[in-house]
Design an enzyme around this catalytic site. Sequence first.
Site, PDB file in Angstrom:
ATOM      1  N   SER A 298       0.832  -1.197   0.000  1.00 15.52           N
ATOM      2  CA  SER A 298       0.000   0.000   0.000  1.00 15.52           C
ATOM      3  C   SER A 298       0.877   1.262   0.000  1.00 15.52           C
ATOM      4  CB  SER A 298      -0.955  -0.055   1.192  1.00 15.52           C
ATOM      5  OG  SER A 298      -2.046   0.805   1.025  1.00 15.52           O
TER       6      SER A 298
ATOM      7  N   ASP B 124      -9.133  -4.246  -5.615  1.00 20.69           N
ATOM      8  CA  ASP B 124      -8.535  -3.708  -4.399  1.00 20.69           C
ATOM      9  C   ASP B 124      -9.375  -2.544  -3.891  1.00 20.69           C
ATOM     10  OD1 ASP B 124      -6.773  -2.224  -2.572  1.00 20.69           O
ATOM     11  OD2 ASP B 124      -5.180  -3.513  -3.341  1.00 20.69           O
TER      12      ASP B 124
ATOM     13  N   HIS C  57      -7.413  -5.928  -0.088  1.00 19.72           N
ATOM     14  CA  HIS C  57      -6.316  -4.995  -0.289  1.00 19.72           C
ATOM     15  C   HIS C  57      -4.984  -5.729  -0.273  1.00 19.72           C
ATOM     16  CE1 HIS C  57      -4.081  -1.380  -0.333  1.00 19.72           C
ATOM     17  NE2 HIS C  57      -3.895  -1.246   0.962  1.00 19.72           N
TER      18      HIS C  57
END
Length: 523
Positions: A225, A456, A484
């Site tokens: 991320s 996602d 995610h």
Amino acid sequence: MGTRVRGPLAVLLVGAVLVSGCTAGEDAPEGGGGGVRADATEQELVWEDCESGLPGSECAVFEVPLDYEDPAGERIEIAVKRLPATGDDVIGSLLINPGGPGGSGYDFVDHAPYKFSEAVRESFDVVGFDPRGVGRSTPLTCLDAEEIDEFLGADYGGEQGADDLADLGPEGLAEIEAANRAFVEACEENAPELMRNIGTADVARDMDVLRGLLGDEELSYFGASYGTHIGARYAEQFPERVRALVLDGAVDPSQDQLSVSVEQATGFETALRSFVQDCLDRPDCPLGGPGTSVDEGIAALEALFAAAGEEPLSNITGDGREVNRARAELGVVAALYTENRWPMVREALTDATEEGDGTGLLLLGDELYGRGDTAKYENSTAALTAVNCSDSAAPRDVEAYAEAAADAAEESPVFGPMLAWGALACAFWPQEAVAPPGELDAAGADPIMVVGTTRDSATPYAWSEALASQLDSGFLVTRDGDGHTGYRMGDHCVDTMVDEYLLELAVPEDGMACADHLAEAAG
């Protein structure tokens, strides 16, 4: 009094697990990281047993310049933890970051046994650090915990009873602007220098100092991320020192902060529809029974949020917080990061719809923002906002956010406006503290892996495509799925590609979706 509306959600790019920061010094070894000379690289890591964490883990502290333009000036501390490799044939260190911004790489090490394969753990010392401003490293503090509670749980009274963030009216605009100005002013008052030197470019330089102190000539790194931005920024600044970088659930560094917020809304909309469909396929779904459509299920969820805005749900924790619309929405957003939390939010929504009990939703939102205790909560939120605002430009006109909120409502009616307003603090961030815009190409770096997941929630798949195309040596591995990030999320093909790249520097065909890869292998 008009209908109340929820407060903004700052852009939160939490990675593979939800990991909270801690106060500086907590759980860190006594004595720090040895003597510090004029050059930050001329120090040693003094490893000591950690006060908590996995057996065998080791902790240390090192120092870096607060401002790299003034290398002989003030220093700040960076806390680091490592889990030594379990095998005899050790490649080196694998530096890791779980995302955030504000996520604790130090704590992420404790998740290594299930976040990284046995083969990776045999061959690498797994090393995580709290980035500057975060947790056990020198922390950035803006608002106190009570003020953060008010900031995240605020309901803004729109003119003529406006019932959503896409149409606040003058009164609501004034309230939301004042709240965000106060946030930035508090950062300025408490840490004026740190807030100007907390961006990802500085974090990447800190990571290079750590690489050198660990004795690695080149960097092996896994970032999830927001952690992908740390890795990409490192490659841009130190391309010749890249060995292998896995950037999982990527951020597109070319976008401004408001665009990131609005586009993230599309990811949450996709994830929400997947969650609602999964819920409706079960016999105990609180959003509808047999024959209920996804749109009808989402309408039921919106009705619950609207009712919480009018009359807050109950909260049995006894901490006095109202489970209003803002806090109810945060609870659902938290569950959209991973399918593992879908059962939790179903149960929380059942409690809310049948009993009027919002405690489950409140606690899910607390987990998202690291509200494990007062110190964790206040620091992670400050770091999140500060890094977001430092890393990319944002409009300075409040009206731009109002327009973006209205546009986001078209694409993502439930969460779009909230996410658009979540970038508003950046309108008031010091101009000199904001990194210049532009793509990152990391020219000259060895191949860099970008992993993207098609549905996602927090980092839309298009961002992974964009980063892989911007990096001169970038290549994309695609996971077709929900949730995610992609590595260790149940796709054996993706896991194999990541492991082979980290261990053997194997590079698959660019853009190879794992379904294609398996078909090719079978043929």
